[in-house]
Structure formats: structure tokens, C-alpha cells
Design a protein around this motif. Structure first.
Motif, short mmCIF file in Angstrom:
data_model
loop_
_atom_site.label_atom_id
_atom_site.label_comp_id
_atom_site.label_asym_id
_atom_site.label_seq_id
_atom_site.Cartn_x
_atom_site.Cartn_y
_atom_site.Cartn_z
N VAL A 35 0.83 -1.22 0.00
CA VAL A 35 0.00 0.00 0.00
C VAL A 35 0.86 1.27 0.00
O VAL A 35 0.47 2.28 -0.56
CB VAL A 35 -0.94 -0.03 1.23
CG1 VAL A 35 -0.18 0.08 2.54
CG2 VAL A 35 -2.01 1.04 1.15
N HIS A 42 -3.85 8.85 -0.89
CA HIS A 42 -5.05 8.00 -0.80
C HIS A 42 -6.31 8.75 -1.22
O HIS A 42 -7.25 8.16 -1.73
CB HIS A 42 -5.19 7.46 0.62
CG HIS A 42 -4.07 6.54 0.99
ND1 HIS A 42 -4.00 5.25 0.52
CD2 HIS A 42 -2.97 6.74 1.75
CE1 HIS A 42 -2.90 4.68 0.99
NE2 HIS A 42 -2.24 5.56 1.74
N VAL A 71 1.23 -1.24 11.79
CA VAL A 71 0.07 -0.62 12.45
C VAL A 71 0.44 -0.21 13.87
O VAL A 71 1.46 -0.64 14.41
CB VAL A 71 -1.14 -1.58 12.46
CG1 VAL A 71 -1.70 -1.73 11.08
CG2 VAL A 71 -0.76 -2.93 13.05
N PRO A 109 -3.21 -4.36 3.19
CA PRO A 109 -2.02 -3.57 2.85
C PRO A 109 -0.87 -4.34 2.22
O PRO A 109 -0.14 -3.80 1.40
CB PRO A 109 -1.58 -2.99 4.19
CG PRO A 109 -2.79 -3.10 5.08
CD PRO A 109 -3.52 -4.31 4.61
C1 LIG Z 1 1.66 -3.71 6.36
C2 LIG Z 1 0.98 -2.42 6.68
N1 LIG Z 1 -0.25 -2.45 7.14
C3 LIG Z 1 -0.92 -1.31 7.45
C4 LIG Z 1 -0.34 -0.07 7.32
C5 LIG Z 1 -1.11 1.16 7.73
O1 LIG Z 1 -1.35 2.08 6.71
P1 LIG Z 1 -1.39 3.65 7.03
O2 LIG Z 1 0.01 4.06 7.38
O3 LIG Z 1 -1.86 4.30 5.79
O4 LIG Z 1 -2.30 3.87 8.19
C6 LIG Z 1 0.97 -0.02 6.85
C7 LIG Z 1 1.66 1.25 6.75
O5 LIG Z 1 2.88 1.31 6.72
C8 LIG Z 1 1.65 -1.21 6.52
O6 LIG Z 1 2.91 -1.19 6.06
#
Ligand SMILES: Cc1ncc(COP(=O)(O)O)c(C=O)c1O
Length: 444
Positions: free
Chosen positions: A52, A165, A224, A295
Motif C-alpha cells: 500500500v 489515498h 500498524v 495492505p
Molecule cells: C503492512 C501495513 N499495514 C498497514 C499499514 C497502515 O497504513 P497507514 O500508514 O496508511 O495507516 C501499513 C503502513 O505502513 C503497513 O505497512
């Protein structure tokens, strides 16, 4: 010309997602067990660099370029995925890239970062880095980013993160569901995903429910953040979300396993987390169309899965015969003897020798040297020395030499190497730069 229909691209960066080139959404057929509600997973590992965060990495760089910033070297604290995206964008743009990160980040991610060209600064930080910790990943990145020629794009506070996003993830979801989306669910890290995509979707239809999912304190889910860390996260704007749920590691990893077995989806840990939250929050009613952001896939988290699914990985599975180096114990013994030997000196003895004009060799890596150094020291990183480089060393093998590193281990290896190379008078500084600075000796 790149053509999304043919999937023919002029450059890898053209593969970055957009409303016309979205990452796929796939209906979950088995796990939800709903009669009416439809639940879709948005598979973010279809991004060009695998997660992501590619969206954010590309937008952070593009935004800085558009603002006319003179980019040369980038530095960022990262749990891995922003770093992987950034190093690849940096490679494409011919910028340097350094990442500061916790040693608790899975080895797979740290290996990938190095492999792709990142200069890694690994620190004893939490899995969720928090601001205000002097030795933590965030403070270190800020410190490195202040040097001339360096820029920290700062995913935690740069609006280009949620904006990525807002401009891509949100429009994709809206278009892919033909405007039918009723629930948007994302796991919470920097909160770029939920805040940016959530805002776009609510602008299209204020009734879209935006749901955030986070792990418990002390969790083991990379990427997270726990509620306590979220409280210090700039883009965490709970007033803009309709609900926030906390999920345990067991729930998240358990659901991942079901995704693998029942849906044939190669989900990583934060997908299990987001889906577990979604299943608690979504009502099973006609017309409900939920999109859950997945993600990253499982492959960078195999060591995490091993920890959380111990039944699958009994200890015997680890007992693969790794051929041991039969001489390693002798090298260890040589190191142990040298450590107790007369050639290890303290920082005050080292200072006297330095004042007397003795050659001092700093064997740390350049990013460590950049943080604090003794200006007179010759900089010769240990990996270069062990490959035979003698750059800057006296030609006279009787010339006295003192070695220093961060704490006294690498300098002792340097001492052994120099002795093996024929230098007869070599000393190593016990406690290294840490002890030097603590003793108030001059450094800059
Ligand atoms: C594996 C994973 N999950 C979830 C997220 C969370 O996304 P966000 O940073 O947009 O909240 C990330 C962010 O680095 C991530 O690498």
C-alpha cells in the motif's frame, strides 16, 4: 506510451495505481458467512513495489519535486513498506535513500530494504516508533534529515501521505464498486489510508461508514499502531471515522490463516487485523458493500507467522542441518582473549594517544559517523577494512594505531584484522564513541 488495457508500461512508475489502473478488489466468499452483505478485499500488494505504501512513497517524492525541493538524499523512519517504496522511487529518480528503523521490524523487510539499495540505520526502538525517543527511529531520521543535502519527507506529518489515498485509493474504491460502497475499512498506522480515502468517499456519499482497526498495546503486527501510539499520530483524526476497533494479535493471525486456507488469499498480518475489525463492525444487511484494505501479503512476515502459529512450525522444523563453520569457535576465542588483553584501552588513554599524534581509525558506517565523530579520526568502515582496504592508514607497520567504533566490538575486530595485516602496535577503545561522548571528550 503506457497502456493499462494491454498492461504495457514505459516505466515501472507508470504502474502506480489510479482510478484507471486500480489495485484489484476481490469478494470474500467464505469467511464473512454473511447472507446479504458483500465484503471485498482490496489487494494492495498489486502495487509495483509490493504494498500500500507505494502510493505514499510516490506521492511524497512527486509532491516535493513539484514544490521545487532540491532532492539529493532522502531519509525516512519506516516500518519497512514506505522504505521499500521510497528506495525504489529514489532509485528511479537517482536519489540516495536511508531508512531508520527498529530492529524489531521483520528480518525479511530489513533484508529487502538493504537488497534494494537502502542505507539502513537499525535502532533499538519499538515496533511502533514513537516521537520523542532520542534514540528512536523518528528522532534519528529527523536528525539525519537536517544535514545539508538530506531531506526527510516525513510520512507522519506530510499531507502528501493522506493526499495519495485521497487521489488514488478513494477514487478507485468508488469506481470499482460503482458508487455502491457503504463501508470502508482500513488498519491504522500513519492513518494516511483511512484519512485520505475516507475523506474522498465521504465527499461522494456522506453515509459511507469509515472504520479504523488497530492492534492492542504491545502487539506484534508490523505497520500498524496501538491506540496509545495513535494518540501521537498526526493523521489519526478519530472524529472523521465512524468507528474504531481494537483487535488482538491472535484474532489477526488466526484470520490470516483462514484467508490463506479458505479464500486462497496470501494475506499478511495487517490484513487479518483489518478484516477481523470489519467483521465485527459490518451489519449483514441487504445493500451493504464493504471494502477492506489489505495492505501487504504474507511473504515479508514469515518470521512473524512462525511466532504466532507455533503449531504449524514445531521446533523440529527449525532443526535444518546448517553446516557450521568449523573455525568459528577459534575466531570467537581469539576475540575473547583480545577483549581481555592489554591492547584494549579506555577513552582517556585513547585521548592521550590522540593528542600525541597517534593515528585514530573510526570503523563505524558513514551514517553513524555523520551523527557524531572525532574530526581527526580516519574513517574506514569495518566492512572495507575486512575486504583489505587500507585507505588512509600509515604505510609503516610499526606506526601506532588506535581503533574506535560505537561500543568497542567492531574496533576489536578491526584490531585483529590490522594485526593480521602486519600492524604491530594496535589498540582498541573500550566503550567506543558512546564512552567517549559520555566522558565529555571532544567530538562534533
Ligand atoms: C503492512 C501495513 N499495514 C498497514 C499499514 C497502515 O497504513 P497507514 O500508514 O496508511 O495507516 C501499513 C503502513 O505502513 C503497513 O505497512
Amino acid at each position: 506510451m503506457s497502456d493499462h488495457n494491454l498492461r504495457t508500461y514505459d516505466t515501472i512508475l507508470d504502474l502506480l495505481p489510479s482510478a484507471e489502473n486500480p489495485t484489484p478488489i476481490v469478494r470474500l466468499r467464505h469467511i464473512p458467512g454473511f447472507q446479504h452483505a458483500q465484503v471485498y478485499a482490496k489487494l494492495e500488494w498489486y502495487n509495483p513495489f509490493g504494498a500500500v505504501k507505494d502510493r505514499v512513497a510516490a506521492n511524497l517524492v512527486q509532491d516535493a519535486e513539484e514544490r521545487g525541493e532540491d532532492l539529493e538524499n532522502l531519509v525516512e523512519p519506516t516500518s519497512g513498506n514506505t522504505g521499500i517504496g521510497l528506495v525504489m522511487v529514489a532509485n528511479a529518480r537517482k536519489y540516495g535513500f536511508s531508512a531508520t528503523l527498529s530492529k524489531q521490524i521483520p528480518l525479511e523487510k530489513r533484508t529487502a530494504l538493504r537488497l534494494f539499495g537502502t542505507d539502513l540505520v537499525e535502532l533499538d526502538d519499538d515496533l511502533c516508533p514513537m516521537p520523542g525517543q532520542p534514540e528512536g527511529a523518528m528522532e534519528k531520521a529527523a536528525e539525519l534529515g537536517r544535514r545539508p543535502g538530506w531531506t526527510q519527507l516525513n510520512q507522519y506529518a506530510n499531507p502528501a501521505n493522506p493526499d495519495a489515498h485521497y487521489r488514488t485509493t478513494g477514487p478507485e474504491v468508488w469506481r470499482q464498486t460503482e458508487g455502491r460502497v457503504t463501508h470502508f475499512v482500513a488498519s491504522l498506522g500513519t492513518c494516511g489510508t483511512i484519512t485520505g480515502a475516507g475523506r474522498f468517499l465521504k465527499e461522494q456519499n456522506p453515509d459511507v461508514q469509515v472504520i479504523g482497526v488497530h492492534p492492542a498495546l504491545g502487539h506484534d503486527i508490523p505497520g500498524v499502531r496501538s491506540r496509545r501510539a495513535l494518540a501521537l499520530t498526526e493523521f489519526f483524526t478519530p472524529e472523521a471515522y465512524d468507528s474504531i476497533l481494537e483487535i488482538t494479535d491472535d484474532e489477526a493471525y488466526g484470520l490470516c490463516r483462514r484467508l490463506h486456507l479458505e479464500e486462497s488469499i496470501i494475506a499478511g498480518p495487517s490484513c487479518g487485523l483489518a478484516l477481523a475489525g470489519a467483521l465485527k463492525a459490518i451489519p449483514d444487511e441487504p445493500g451493504v458493500v464493504a471494502v477492506v484494505v489489505f495492505p501487504d501479503n504474507a511473504f515479508k512476515y514469515l518470521s512473524s507467522f512462525r511466532r504466532h502459529l507455533p503449531d504449524l512450525f514445531p521446533p523440529e522444523a527449525d532443526e535444518v542441518a546448517v553446516p557450521a563453520n568449523p573455525f568459528a569457535e577459534h575466531l570467537e576465542a581469539a576475540f575473547a582473549f583480545a577483549k581481555k588483553g592489554p591492547d584494549v584501552i579506555d577513552v582517556h588513554q585513547a585521548k592521550l594517544l590522540l593528542d600525541a599524534g597517534v593515528t585514530l581509525i573510526d570503523v563505524r558506517n558513514p551514517p553513524e559517523v555523520a551523527r557524531v565523530q572525532i574530526p581527526e579520526a580516519i574513517k574506514l568502515p569495518l566492512p572495507d577494512l575486512s575486504q583489505g582496504s587500507l585507505d588512509g592508514l600509515p604505510a609503516d607497520k610499526d606506526a601506532p594505531i588506535v581503533t574506535i567504533c560505537a561500543a568497542g566490538t567492531r574496533s576489536l575486530y578491526a584490531l585483529l584484522l590490522l594485526k593480521a595485516l602486519g600492524y604491530r602496535d594496535v589498540k582498541s577503545v573500550d566503550g567506543g564513541m558512546g564512552a567517549w561522548v559520555e566522558a565529555g571528550l571532544p567530538a562534533r
